[in-house]
Each structure stands twice: as structure tokens, then as C-alpha cells.
Write an enzyme that holds these catalytic residues in place. Structure first.
Site, short mmCIF file in Angstrom:
data_model
loop_
_atom_site.label_atom_id
_atom_site.label_comp_id
_atom_site.label_asym_id
_atom_site.label_seq_id
_atom_site.Cartn_x
_atom_site.Cartn_y
_atom_site.Cartn_z
N GLY A 1 7.94 -20.39 28.97
CA GLY A 1 6.60 -20.87 29.32
C GLY A 1 5.59 -19.81 29.70
N HIS B 1 2.44 -17.92 16.94
CA HIS B 1 3.61 -17.34 16.27
C HIS B 1 3.58 -15.82 16.47
CE1 HIS B 1 6.90 -17.26 13.41
NE2 HIS B 1 6.33 -16.20 12.87
#
Ligand code: GRF
Length: 207
Positions: free
Chosen positions: A12, A110
Site C-alpha cells: 500500500g 505499472h
């Protein structure tokens, strides 16, 4: 107003970067309504709990059918008035019904310069190993809109990093992650300010 759900499966750190940007006042008109993880032990859920943000562990395994899982996801997103979805290390493909319900309102980050080094199996350290194996002098991070395929939708923002001669997959991962933490809030700001437009281009047919 962007009312976000952040979906993640792991530590996270991108979610934390987004929260910090909101807290510093750099993302006006953005609030995180909900965090969802398919992994009950994910760090992203712990961050949400610490910050008092509603968080849920929802996994397809909890449902008899895929359809029931998608229904539950949609119900929960609507119940929290979510109008924009941010994937931050979410390891599951989003069901087409979810993508269609939030068309052009789902983004992903990404750790490479798409369209290269993306797709199924290209996640985490595998991406950086592939970049080094290909001998690329640069890598980077990409924020893109999510469609039904892994890592394929329209690109919103990219930032490059230089690959050092003695680079390892681990050192490259750290370099790219640092860039991600600036890039993701920036991309969200573009949406919040209404500065992203997706145009459907007709396919040119030459005869
Ligand atoms: C990031 O490297 C991101 O590019 C990829 O998954 C990783 C998530 O890291 N999609 P974190 O959970 O945000 O720390």
C-alpha cells in the site's frame, strides 16, 4: 469531486502516497471513500484502518459465483458513493462488468514503460528482471486507464528513470517505486481537474 475506492493486494505504499498528497492539500476535490483488498493481511488495509478510512476484505473466494462477487463489489462501491477507482497493487483482473460500470474511471499504475513489459505475469520483480534482461537503458512508471486486459488501456502519464550500468532488479524496483509515488497523485489530480478526455478513435480502413 473524485470519490475514490483504492483497491490493493499488498503493502500500500502508493495508497499512502495518495493519502499524503491529499493531506498536504495537493489533491483538492479528491477523497478516499473506501479501500478494498482481496488479501486480508494486506498492508493497504492496515494503513486504511490507521487513517480511519472504511476498508473491506472482499475476495471472490467468499462467493459461490463470480457474478455474486461482482454484484457485491458493485453494491459496496455504490454504497460508499464511489465514482472513481484507483488500482494500487491490485493483483486481480477487474471483471468486465466492473470496468463497464466505471468506464474510463478506473486507473492503474505499472512499474515499467507500457506498452512494453506489461501483461499477465508481469508484476513486481519480474518486470524489473525483464527490463534488465532486455538491456534497456531506461525504465519508468506508467499510469493508464484500465480496460478488460492487463496493462493495456490508454496511457495517462509516464515518467522515466535511467537504468544504471550496475542496476539490479531490486535497485531498479526501488527507483521506479519512488517515481510512482509522485506520478500517481499527479495523474489523479489531472482527473480531478477534468483534464483527461478519452476519445474513441475509429479504426482507419485503407482500401
Ligand atoms: C507498484 O509497484 C505498482 O506499480 C504495482 O504494484 C506495486 C504496488 O506497490 N502495480 P504498493 O502496494 O503501492 O506499495
Amino acid at each position: 469531486m473524485l470519490q475514490l475506492a483504492v483497491l490493493g493486494s499488498g503493502r500500500g505504499s502508493n495508497f499512502q502516497a495518495i493519502l499524503s498528497a491529499i493531506q498536504r492539500g495537493e489533491l483538492t476535490g479528491v477523497s478516499v471513500k473506501l479501500v478494498i483488498s482481496n488479501n486480508s493481511a494486506a498492508g493497504i488495509l492496515e494503513i486504511a484502518r490507521t487513517q480511519g478510512i472504511p476498508s473491506l476484505h472482499i475476495s471472490q473466494k467468499q462467493f459461490a459465483t463470480e457474478g455474486a462477487f461482482v454484484d457485491a463489489m458493485l453494491d459496496v462501491l455504490r454504497a460508499h458513493s464511489v465514482n472513481f477507482i484507483v488500482l494500487a497493487g491490485y493483483m486481480k483482473r477487474l471483471h468486465p462488468r466492473l470496468v463497464a460500470s466505471y468506464k474510463n474511471r478506473v486507473i492503474n499504475i505499472h512499474p515499467a514503460l507500457l506498452p512494453e513489459f506489461g501483461g499477465e505475469g508481469m508484476y513486481g520483480i519480474h518486470v524489473h528482471r525483464a527490463v534488465l534482461a532486455a538491456g534497456r537503458p531506461v525504465s519508468g512508471a506508467t499510469v493508464h486507464i484500465v480496460d478488460e486486459e492487463y496493462d493495456r488501456g490508454p496511457i495517462v502519464l509516464q515518467r522515466r528513470v535511467t537504468v544504471a550500468p550496475d542496476e539490479t532488479p531490486e535497485s531498479l524496483a526501488a527507483k521506479v517505486l519512488a517515481v510512482e509515488h509522485g506520478l500517481y497523485p499527479e495523474a489523479i489530480r489531472l482527473f480531478a481537474e477534468g483534464r483527461v478526455t478519452v476519445t474513441e478513435r475509429p479504426i482507419a480502413v485503407h482500401t
